[in-house]
Design a protein around this motif. Sequence first.
Motif, PDB file in Angstrom:
ATOM      1  N   ILE A 223       0.853  -1.189   0.000  1.00  0.00           N
ATOM      2  CA  ILE A 223       0.000   0.000   0.000  1.00  0.00           C
ATOM      3  C   ILE A 223       0.891   1.241   0.000  1.00  0.00           C
ATOM      4  N   ALA A 224       0.436   2.302  -0.647  1.00  0.00           N
ATOM      5  CA  ALA A 224       1.256   3.514  -0.751  1.00  0.00           C
ATOM      6  C   ALA A 224       1.313   4.228   0.598  1.00  0.00           C
ATOM      7  N   ASP A 225       2.461   4.797   0.886  1.00  0.00           N
ATOM      8  CA  ASP A 225       2.605   5.460   2.185  1.00  0.00           C
ATOM      9  C   ASP A 225       1.921   6.829   2.207  1.00  0.00           C
ATOM     10  N   ARG A 226       1.564   7.359   1.027  1.00  0.00           N
ATOM     11  CA  ARG A 226       0.908   8.664   1.000  1.00  0.00           C
ATOM     12  C   ARG A 226      -0.256   8.656   0.017  1.00  0.00           C
ATOM     13  N   LEU A 227      -1.015   9.725   0.060  1.00  0.00           N
ATOM     14  CA  LEU A 227      -2.171   9.842  -0.822  1.00  0.00           C
ATOM     15  C   LEU A 227      -1.733  10.250  -2.230  1.00  0.00           C
ATOM     16  N   VAL A 228      -2.605  10.031  -3.182  1.00  0.00           N
ATOM     17  CA  VAL A 228      -2.381  10.551  -4.535  1.00  0.00           C
ATOM     18  C   VAL A 228      -2.525  12.074  -4.463  1.00  0.00           C
ATOM     19  N   SER A 229      -1.576  12.769  -5.057  1.00  0.00           N
ATOM     20  CA  SER A 229      -1.543  14.226  -4.945  1.00  0.00           C
ATOM     21  C   SER A 229      -2.226  14.894  -6.133  1.00  0.00           C
ATOM     22  N   GLN A 230      -2.476  16.171  -5.997  1.00  0.00           N
ATOM     23  CA  GLN A 230      -3.014  16.951  -7.121  1.00  0.00           C
ATOM     24  C   GLN A 230      -2.083  16.872  -8.336  1.00  0.00           C
ATOM     25  N   GLY A 231      -0.790  16.877  -8.072  1.00  0.00           N
ATOM     26  CA  GLY A 231       0.166  16.769  -9.174  1.00  0.00           C
ATOM     27  C   GLY A 231       0.053  15.426  -9.879  1.00  0.00           C
ATOM     28  N   ASP A 232      -0.010  14.349  -9.083  1.00  0.00           N
ATOM     29  CA  ASP A 232      -0.212  13.016  -9.675  1.00  0.00           C
ATOM     30  C   ASP A 232      -1.473  13.011 -10.538  1.00  0.00           C
ATOM     31  N   TYR A 233      -2.523  13.523  -9.956  1.00  0.00           N
ATOM     32  CA  TYR A 233      -3.821  13.437 -10.632  1.00  0.00           C
ATOM     33  C   TYR A 233      -3.843  14.295 -11.889  1.00  0.00           C
ATOM     34  N   ALA A 234      -3.165  15.424 -11.844  1.00  0.00           N
ATOM     35  CA  ALA A 234      -3.129  16.290 -13.029  1.00  0.00           C
ATOM     36  C   ALA A 234      -2.457  15.571 -14.198  1.00  0.00           C
ATOM     37  N   ARG A 235      -1.465  14.730 -13.893  1.00  0.00           N
ATOM     38  CA  ARG A 235      -0.844  13.967 -14.980  1.00  0.00           C
ATOM     39  C   ARG A 235      -1.840  13.003 -15.621  1.00  0.00           C
ATOM     40  N   PHE A 236      -2.668  12.414 -14.785  1.00  0.00           N
ATOM     41  CA  PHE A 236      -3.724  11.520 -15.294  1.00  0.00           C
ATOM     42  C   PHE A 236      -4.711  12.299 -16.170  1.00  0.00           C
ATOM     43  N   VAL A 237      -5.111  13.453 -15.698  1.00  0.00           N
ATOM     44  CA  VAL A 237      -6.059  14.264 -16.478  1.00  0.00           C
ATOM     45  C   VAL A 237      -5.418  14.664 -17.804  1.00  0.00           C
ATOM     46  N   ASP A 238      -4.194  15.147 -17.718  1.00  0.00           N
ATOM     47  CA  ASP A 238      -3.538  15.646 -18.927  1.00  0.00           C
ATOM     48  C   ASP A 238      -3.225  14.519 -19.909  1.00  0.00           C
ATOM     49  N   ALA A 239      -3.097  13.297 -19.381  1.00  0.00           N
ATOM     50  CA  ALA A 239      -2.824  12.163 -20.269  1.00  0.00           C
ATOM     51  C   ALA A 239      -4.095  11.625 -20.921  1.00  0.00           C
ATOM     52  N   GLY A 240      -5.217  12.304 -20.706  1.00  0.00           N
ATOM     53  CA  GLY A 240      -6.451  11.850 -21.351  1.00  0.00           C
ATOM     54  C   GLY A 240      -7.221  10.834 -20.527  1.00  0.00           C
ATOM     55  N   GLY A 241      -6.976  10.807 -19.250  1.00  0.00           N
ATOM     56  CA  GLY A 241      -7.662   9.831 -18.406  1.00  0.00           C
ATOM     57  C   GLY A 241      -9.178   9.902 -18.476  1.00  0.00           C
ATOM     58  N   TYR A 242      -9.707  11.082 -18.683  1.00  0.00           N
ATOM     59  CA  TYR A 242     -11.168  11.228 -18.771  1.00  0.00           C
ATOM     60  C   TYR A 242     -11.705  10.942 -20.172  1.00  0.00           C
ATOM     61  N   ARG A 243     -10.830  10.487 -21.063  1.00  0.00           N
ATOM     62  CA  ARG A 243     -11.314  10.189 -22.421  1.00  0.00           C
ATOM     63  C   ARG A 243     -11.105   8.729 -22.809  1.00  0.00           C
ATOM     64  N   GLY A 273      -3.229  27.206 -16.282  1.00  0.00           N
ATOM     65  CA  GLY A 273      -3.321  25.828 -15.823  1.00  0.00           C
ATOM     66  C   GLY A 273      -4.469  25.629 -14.851  1.00  0.00           C
ATOM     67  N   TRP A 274      -4.473  24.505 -14.210  1.00  0.00           N
ATOM     68  CA  TRP A 274      -5.571  24.140 -13.330  1.00  0.00           C
ATOM     69  C   TRP A 274      -5.616  25.027 -12.097  1.00  0.00           C
ATOM     70  N   GLN A 275      -6.826  25.347 -11.701  1.00  0.00           N
ATOM     71  CA  GLN A 275      -7.066  25.986 -10.425  1.00  0.00           C
ATOM     72  C   GLN A 275      -8.050  25.112  -9.654  1.00  0.00           C
ATOM     73  N   VAL A 276      -7.953  25.172  -8.346  1.00  0.00           N
ATOM     74  CA  VAL A 276      -8.747  24.287  -7.505  1.00  0.00           C
ATOM     75  C   VAL A 276      -9.515  25.132  -6.502  1.00  0.00           C
ATOM     76  N   PHE A 277     -10.837  24.944  -6.492  1.00  0.00           N
ATOM     77  CA  PHE A 277     -11.678  25.669  -5.547  1.00  0.00           C
ATOM     78  C   PHE A 277     -11.741  24.895  -4.238  1.00  0.00           C
ATOM     79  N   GLY A 278     -11.496  25.618  -3.149  1.00  0.00           N
ATOM     80  CA  GLY A 278     -11.538  24.975  -1.844  1.00  0.00           C
ATOM     81  C   GLY A 278     -11.994  25.978  -0.807  1.00  0.00           C
ATOM     82  N   LEU A 279     -11.771  25.652   0.442  1.00  0.00           N
ATOM     83  CA  LEU A 279     -12.281  26.505   1.517  1.00  0.00           C
ATOM     84  C   LEU A 279     -11.673  27.903   1.478  1.00  0.00           C
ATOM     85  N   HIS A 280     -10.534  28.036   0.819  1.00  0.00           N
ATOM     86  CA  HIS A 280      -9.916  29.356   0.702  1.00  0.00           C
ATOM     87  C   HIS A 280     -10.147  29.973  -0.672  1.00  0.00           C
ATOM     88  N   GLY A 281     -11.150  29.506  -1.349  1.00  0.00           N
ATOM     89  CA  GLY A 281     -11.453  30.071  -2.653  1.00  0.00           C
ATOM     90  C   GLY A 281     -10.692  29.368  -3.753  1.00  0.00           C
TER      91      GLY A 281
END
Lengths: 406, 406, 406, 406
Positions: A223-243, A273-281
């Motif tokens: 099991i991974a010692d840490r969570l998947v990060s926004q950076g990790d996930y952005a690579r998935f998105v940019d690689a066409g993961g949603y297509r 590039g990507w922006q992320v909406f969260g509790l701080h806007g």
Amino acid sequence: MTPDPGPARDALAQRYRRVRAHTLALAEPLTPEDQCVQSMPDASPSKWHQAHTSWFFETLVLQPLAADYRVFDPGYAYLFNSYYEALGPRHPRPQRGLLSRPALAEVQAYRRHVDQALLRLLADAPPPQWVGLAALTELGLQHEQQHQELLLTDALHLLSCHPQLPAYLPLPRQAPATAPLPEARWLPHPGGLVELGADAAGPAFAFDNETPRHRHWLAPFEIADRLVSQGDYARFVDAGGYRDPALWLSEGWSLVQTQDWRAPLYWREGREGWQVFGLHGLQPLDPAAPVLNLSYHEAWAYAQWAGARLPTEAEWERAARDLPGMRQIYDQAWQWTRSAYGPYPGFRPLAGAAAEYNGKFMVGQMVLRGGSLATPAGHSRASYRNFFPAATRWQFAGLRLARDLV
Amino acid sequence: MTPDPGPARDALAQRYRRVRAHTLALAEPLTPEDQCVQSMPDASPSKWHQAHTSWFFETLVLQPLAADYRVFDPGYAYLFNSYYEALGPRHPRPQRGLLSRPALAEVQAYRRHVDQALLRLLADAPPPQWVGLAALTELGLQHEQQHQELLLTDALHLLSCHPQLPAYLPLPRQAPATAPLPEARWLPHPGGLVELGADAAGPAFAFDNETPRHRHWLAPFEIADRLVSQGDYARFVDAGGYRDPALWLSEGWSLVQTQDWRAPLYWREGREGWQVFGLHGLQPLDPAAPVLNLSYHEAWAYAQWAGARLPTEAEWERAARDLPGMRQIYDQAWQWTRSAYGPYPGFRPLAGAAAEYNGKFMVGQMVLRGGSLATPAGHSRASYRNFFPAATRWQFAGLRLARDLV
Amino acid sequence: MTPDPGPARDALAQRYRRVRAHTLALAEPLTPEDQCVQSMPDASPSKWHQAHTSWFFETLVLQPLAADYRVFDPGYAYLFNSYYEALGPRHPRPQRGLLSRPALAEVQAYRRHVDQALLRLLADAPPPQWVGLAALTELGLQHEQQHQELLLTDALHLLSCHPQLPAYLPLPRQAPATAPLPEARWLPHPGGLVELGADAAGPAFAFDNETPRHRHWLAPFEIADRLVSQGDYARFVDAGGYRDPALWLSEGWSLVQTQDWRAPLYWREGREGWQVFGLHGLQPLDPAAPVLNLSYHEAWAYAQWAGARLPTEAEWERAARDLPGMRQIYDQAWQWTRSAYGPYPGFRPLAGAAAEYNGKFMVGQMVLRGGSLATPAGHSRASYRNFFPAATRWQFAGLRLARDLV
Amino acid sequence: MTPDPGPARDALAQRYRRVRAHTLALAEPLTPEDQCVQSMPDASPSKWHQAHTSWFFETLVLQPLAADYRVFDPGYAYLFNSYYEALGPRHPRPQRGLLSRPALAEVQAYRRHVDQALLRLLADAPPPQWVGLAALTELGLQHEQQHQELLLTDALHLLSCHPQLPAYLPLPRQAPATAPLPEARWLPHPGGLVELGADAAGPAFAFDNETPRHRHWLAPFEIADRLVSQGDYARFVDAGGYRDPALWLSEGWSLVQTQDWRAPLYWREGREGWQVFGLHGLQPLDPAAPVLNLSYHEAWAYAQWAGARLPTEAEWERAARDLPGMRQIYDQAWQWTRSAYGPYPGFRPLAGAAAEYNGKFMVGQMVLRGGSLATPAGHSRASYRNFFPAATRWQFAGLRLARDLV
């Protein structure tokens, strides 16, 4: 003879005050109008959360145990019962946003009324009542803490629906971590015949759905010692993961298409590039921060793309207990597991109306483990089972990868 | 040379102040939360009405005519444009209730900002501008008056959605009329070649959809001197009117069945008979008061049952002009006519963005004539054309009967 | 004494045979499966049309008038009643496609059974019955002719839903007209006090909704001598007509956006330009042929774009009667008028169950005049009123332009 | 050296012929129209099942392995691909009923074309190809058998939608068992560390979702030796089981209310008690026959009412393997388990397009075990995993009770 619960009385009263006050603090940055609107059927107004948690104490603790308790408003039972069939009819959930009345100030008065009665009961209850009272009060506090997280997730969803994306907390965040995040490390677990869950009769609080403690056969895994990060996930998105349908479960791919999913719920594509909406806007994507606001389907697809899989809840729980290298367990993001939410072997729900608390939702949902940045400190634990439908996106949910070990 | 418009300036400024203040007075009994919630896609929050009417003045009067006008908030154009395609994109109507921001206080500040600029412009505009300015200001005031009625209908709908049916104005109403209402009298009209509508170039204000004045051939008819009352309508309900398909148009009968219509929108069956929810809360049915909150279909079915029919809008207008015995014309209930809303012969919409005010809705709606208890005094007139889809129930709409005269 | 109706008997029997045979001929190119499927709630299976028209004769003619008539199948009343509340409960319209039984062959047997009984009744009915019998039979034949057109429009819609776009009639059509179509000519009409509609007691058949003949004041106007062609309409499409909200009614523009309208229902964009799906399959656009399969909204928008408007039904009817230059009146495309479908002054529906034939639909629809390539020859006339909701696209509907004459 | 597969060739060819012929036999009682209509989005027309299973052989066996294979119709790939993203775009599932073409006769010709090519390939394939060919052919046959059951469930659903409830097979059934059914006996199982699932490399066919064989810890339990009968279930219904929210999962209770569930899908209340619609039409309830056409929610609620629970799929599988007293395992009704459908530890989907066969559905569904009266003999086995969403009612699904053993 029942021992005198004096010190426990004080401790619980103090804890009660602290938890209840935290709810008010969380609502503080919101206007009365923010606290009244319901942004979708799954979310509830902040005002409703504050009233409902008070109704819970009133109905499950004060009415049965405080002989002289005066109900604040008999109409509130209809307005603020969430889903307890045994406690009578209730206002339909998708219409909670229509309750412009009672006003926020009245709900705050309701909270004070309940608080005074509860604190007096904690002080005065005769010793034979104490054990039951303490257990129910603790259940009410745990319940309030769950609604504290929901208050934040629901408020964030409301703000995300506003074309101007107002921030819940406009204060500037500290600068995002710029140091590149190290690769996740794989932590091996040997598996075997393990124990899972909590002991219903144990000293620490646990919800009924975490019990009974039971044996489970576990194959070796890592099991991974840490969570998947926004950076990790952005690579998935940019690689066409949603297509790429090959990465998705059938239901997930259908959601991608019909709801036009292209990135996590609160990601917005900007010029830079990507922006992320969260509790701080709205903030620039922080590559080192855990990705949030994913559905189960997005977590699954990411794991497929990464050549891994989601852990089962059994794997997750043993890893949290057994593997010292595990990081980001309880304080960043709920972690989707590949386990459907169901009863443990030998499960028995709580008695009375509380039987409906967890048991009747044991179909059609997936288990999340851990805890998020919105989970009150100390609320979660290794055996804690959070659960949501696989299409849910507005929770602070991310993922941690796992793999078979052969 | 343009004549000095001094006295007209004062009169218009005074009228402006009065109309604008009336909006605030209407919103006064509502809490900030009441003013934020949207109870259905067709209704708008009270706060939105207050902002939108200000945006109308800002966009159609101040921006074109006041050289130094400073827009209050550039984001408001997106939030408070209702349906003007020519004025840019806008927030979707069914989501107006998500706008917890700006808060009510900010909207009130917006109103003051617009008021100051408008009043200054009315005082200072050079004479050559005056005619255009006065016409646009008057359009804005008529527009605001329309929203005053909508503010009440929408607020009442919201309150009707609350399980406790709170009253808009909790003050006790004077005792309902107990004297039995006399039978309606039939007023005959000889018909012939008549004129209808308003003269676009006439001295009095009229919306574009009331123009041009044109000729129309009218067969002889007779029309009731009063509206159908709650007592009349209760007899229809009690006689099974909502269970007999022969009385209904096909679409109406389908609505009766799929939406389970059994009485007008705000009628509730109590132990002691019908109760009617209105601006003063839930009250016993008043047999002498006009029936309200009917759809076209219910008005049609009642007329069938009564052996009569709805008047055409031409019949209604000539009766209002020609028959002195007509009562309850403008101050009780809008009156459904059997006329579909369409363009008069030779109709031309207003120029500019105001072209979208009325003309683009000229399909799929029915004309109502008269005015209601919620219509600002002096707002309506004989040529006034209100219009709503036939299924609409939340307006203050009732009916007046007519018959062929042969 | 009632005159002997001998020759009329023969003429009506011959007409009956011809009309009924035509229905079968229209269904001939369709397979049994084609005739069973329902492609949308508004359309009916061809088999259902064939059964329903027979049920109409059985129920409105044979059962009341033929003493010894044996009902073919008592269950058919439930299956094949369309919308007559007075004739009992019926199978829901959107579920007609679920009626795989009775099979087509059984429906054909039903038709023969009804035909034999009806022809015997026409031959044998005693003279006092004749007038009533002839009127009801004629109503049944007119009804059957309406369903002949619907059979074609519904079959075409079904075929249009198939990914392979099969042709109803695969035979090659004659080459499309290549000669450029001359510009439409404007035919002036002086208006004045005119008569409209049909005389209910006249010698020729008319539906109740065409009556009574009545006076109407008409302003001067001019009307195009021909229909808008595919070539005309293609210029509108290519000029961005479907992207300019200023051309559309509000409801129409909403449909354009939510249903992604970009051209008429059956137009497909190919490599070499527009292709049009019709009864002969997918064919290159024929610039000289009338445009078909338009909604009211598309007709309206085209007229706006062309600087003209749709005629009222009164204008259309007088033009058809009074202006010799009018072409393409009854045989190409139904022509949307700007008139909503409603009752004429003094309208009385037919007696008995036939009262529901036309009257109960008099809200929410627009009138079309003329007739289409699918209308049986001789079925239409100058006073004929066809009607459909404004969003309807699958009918053979086009438009003819008109303008005010001032 | 590859051994000569001669005898295996003959055996497989014979099995192929038998399975394919069985499909035709099942469709035989249905008319061409019955076989074309789609009664709901979840169901497919019988004709579609027959074409799709042929397309499966054509696409997964013939095109890759038969060098000279000529595709029957290139357009069929679009029409008859069910859900394989890797195999290109496809006709939307909810619109399969619009495919009146190809006609049933053409689909039958398609089947013959595929059969001839497949049988020739089975006879002629060079030995090195044999193992792969045999495996794919067997997959195709198992797939066809699954569709044989669906053909029946879907046909029954269609017939159930017809107001006259026609029978699939009108032949009279033998008289229902009148002997009272003995009480179910509880069979104990000791639990322990057991093995579950099938060996992917084993000699017998298994779907990928049954693999790999793996260990599982099982607590002691007991399980009923027979299914819950119609008589049992009728007692639950008559005792108010559909009116008591305490018996239902939250989602199930919501379905009871919104969809007005009052009894199993095909039960009808008659004058003389319950009647049950099945393949032989509407018949009186047979108290001794297993209850069918239940959703997971109804099975769950019954178990709650009976003081028991549903077995897990692990319990069911071990009971089927280990307990000789188990009756009604494979031939009466699929049996809902409380296990959500997910991947076994170490699960790997098949290679190529077949990867989509089972794996991508592993969320949101519940596992059913056993087999029904519509399951082809020999098709199911102890490790077989059927799966459907919890709300599914039109399958031949019932239940068997289990209990903890402590």
